[in-house]
Design an enzyme around this catalytic site. Structure first.
Site, short mmCIF file in Angstrom:
data_model
loop_
_atom_site.label_atom_id
_atom_site.label_comp_id
_atom_site.label_asym_id
_atom_site.label_seq_id
_atom_site.Cartn_x
_atom_site.Cartn_y
_atom_site.Cartn_z
N ASP A 127 88.69 17.23 -16.64
CA ASP A 127 89.81 16.25 -16.69
C ASP A 127 89.39 15.20 -15.47
O ASP A 127 88.63 15.39 -14.82
CB ASP A 127 91.00 16.71 -16.24
N LYS A 135 87.13 10.50 -21.78
CA LYS A 135 86.53 9.67 -22.63
C LYS A 135 86.67 9.96 -24.21
O LYS A 135 86.27 9.43 -25.32
CB LYS A 135 84.93 9.72 -22.56
#
Ligand code: SAH
Length: 436
Positions: free
Chosen positions: A196, A218
């Site tokens: 994360d 992403k």
């Protein structure tokens, strides 16, 4: 005795009688190690330290509350003479010799039949180091070896047992030093790391070149789409025989959706384990020198997510009830909704001058604390351009930590006439504090 080197051997002492003579600090250091290997530990001493007494109380040690008698070493496999009385240690040595029991001497290694190495365990490996009666050197070498094992410099990877599955690893609040040893080890062992944005990123730099790094920041946007994709990735990689680490900031179960990932793994038959992390609502205030509890000030702390504002249809928080609490409130994900939350707390009865401390980027290089009151919170956040991640601490504990800024707020504090620039507290060293 002689100049021969020692013959190293790993003793398997489970359920075997081991006698420790003496109840002081040497015994206190040795006894837990003996308990950890399952030994039947008998301690002979007229007195013991409180720590040993605790082990006696919990039934982990049998205490013979008297002086040593030779017969104590009957039926014994191993013994440690750890009194501060040379004559007693001599007697233990002699009784051990007569019974052919190996005996460690705390006072004089030259008279012992066994030496205790400096030991440590990592990843199922026991490291034991014996220098020639130089305990500090042994300990240093032991530390260096363990450190390198943790760092992965010494790893013997081909021999390691590797089972596929998912490990949820809590990375702590941000400073890479604040991950647990178990968490660090799981990272070093991973084939795939799903990380994360808030996970301590510096640690990712240590991953080997063949480790696949999946950056959650992403993945496709949208909360549920992203979570579904994470679940899919961890399950798929684990089913392909990989060791997957799901790496998060703080603790995976504190507003971390960790349990959803557990359910996804279970459904797919993927083994999953949990390594807890230092969670930011406790660790970030602590690092900034704000105690979440303080004797006589706060006997409770309540951690609340502020990502949904009070009054919203999806809110699960009873804000009027929260406003009635007198203790510490720790608000997470609350920067955006802070004005609405302050409003709800004031409406519910919390006083306007209630101290507030906002800790931004806790434990990270840019850490700073913005002070406010419930009344000034909105303006202060705007003035100081506070952006997430931040922990908002509400309550008198903030005045305990910053007495000069909240004069007279806490009985006995802040009335010393200290200049308003004073009041350094633990953790303030790297923290820019701005006053309310
Ligand atoms: N699982 C995490 C929390 C995730 S929710 C944990 O246990 O800590 C994300 C929120 O955590 C952020 O909005 C912020 O309120 C808080 N947070 C996490 N890390 C932080 C940090 N280093 N400094 C300040 N707040 C932090």
């Amino acid at each position: 005795m002689d100049d021969f080197p020692t013959y190293p051997s790993g003793l398997r002492l489970a359920d075997r009688r081991v006698v420790v003579v003496g109840g002081g600090h040497v015994a206190q250091r040795r006894v837990p190690q003996l308990i950890a290997v399952g030994a039947d530990v008998h301690l002979v001493s007229p007195e013991v330290t409180p720590a040993i007494e605790g082990l006696v109380g919990s039934g982990e040690v049998t205490w013979h509350e008297r002086g040593f008698e030779d017969a104590d070493l009957d039926e014994t496999w191993y013994c440690i003479a750890a009194t501060d009385d040379t004559a007693v240690n001599e007697q233990v040595s002699a009784a051990a010799e007569a019974r052919r029991v190996f005996c460690v001497r705390a006072d004089d290694g030259t008279k012992a039949t066994a030496w205790t190495p400096a030991t440590g365990r990592h990843d199922g490996v026991t490291v034991a180091v014996l220098c020639n009666r130089e305990p500090q050197r042994s300990a240093r070498i032991r530390d260096e070896i363990l450190e390198e094992m943790r760092e992965g410099t010494i790893a013997a990877p081909k021999q390691r047992e590797r089972t596929a599955g998912v490990v949820l690893v809590g990375g702590g609040p941000g400073d890479p030093e604040l991950i647990s040893i178990a968490g660090r080890k799981a990272l070093m062992d991973a084939d795939v790391v799903v990380a994360d944005r808030l996970a301590p990123r510096e640690l990712l730099g240590d991953l080997g070149p063949d480790v696949e790094l999946v950056d959650v920041a992403k993945l496709p946007r949208g909360r549920s789409a992203m979570q579904e994709e994470i679940n899919r990735v961890i399950v798929e990689r684990a089913l392909a025989g990989k060791r997957v680490v799901r790496f998060k900031g703080g603790d995976n179960f504190v507003f971390g959706r960790g349990y959803e990932e557990i359910l996804a793994c279970r459904e797919a038959g993927v083994p999953v384990t949990v390594i807890p992390g230092l969670t930011s609502p406790v660790a970030v205030p602590a690092a900034a020198g704000i105690p979440v509890t303080h004797r006589g000030v706060a006997h409770e702390f309540t951690v609340i997510s502020g990502h949904i504002p009070p009054g919203h249809a999806d809110s699960l928080t009873n804000w009027p009830a929260v406003a009635q609490l007198g203790g510490t409130l720790v608000l997470m994900m609350a920067v955006e909704n802070a004005p609405r939350i302050a409003e709800a707390l004031l409406a519910g009865g919390r006083s306007a001058d209630t101290p507030v401390g906002v800790v931004c980027d806790g434990t990270m290089p840019g850490e700073r604390t913005v002070l406010a009151t419930l009344e000034t919170l909105e303006a202060r956040l705007a003035e100081e351009q506070v952006k997430p991640p931040a922990i908002i601490v509400v309550g008198d504990v903030v005045a305990v930590a910053h007495p000069a800024a909240f004069r007279g707020r806490v009985a006995g504090e802040g009335r010393t006439g200290a200049p308003s620039s004073g009041g350094r507290v633990a953790g303030e060293g790297r923290t820019g504090v701005s006053r309310p």
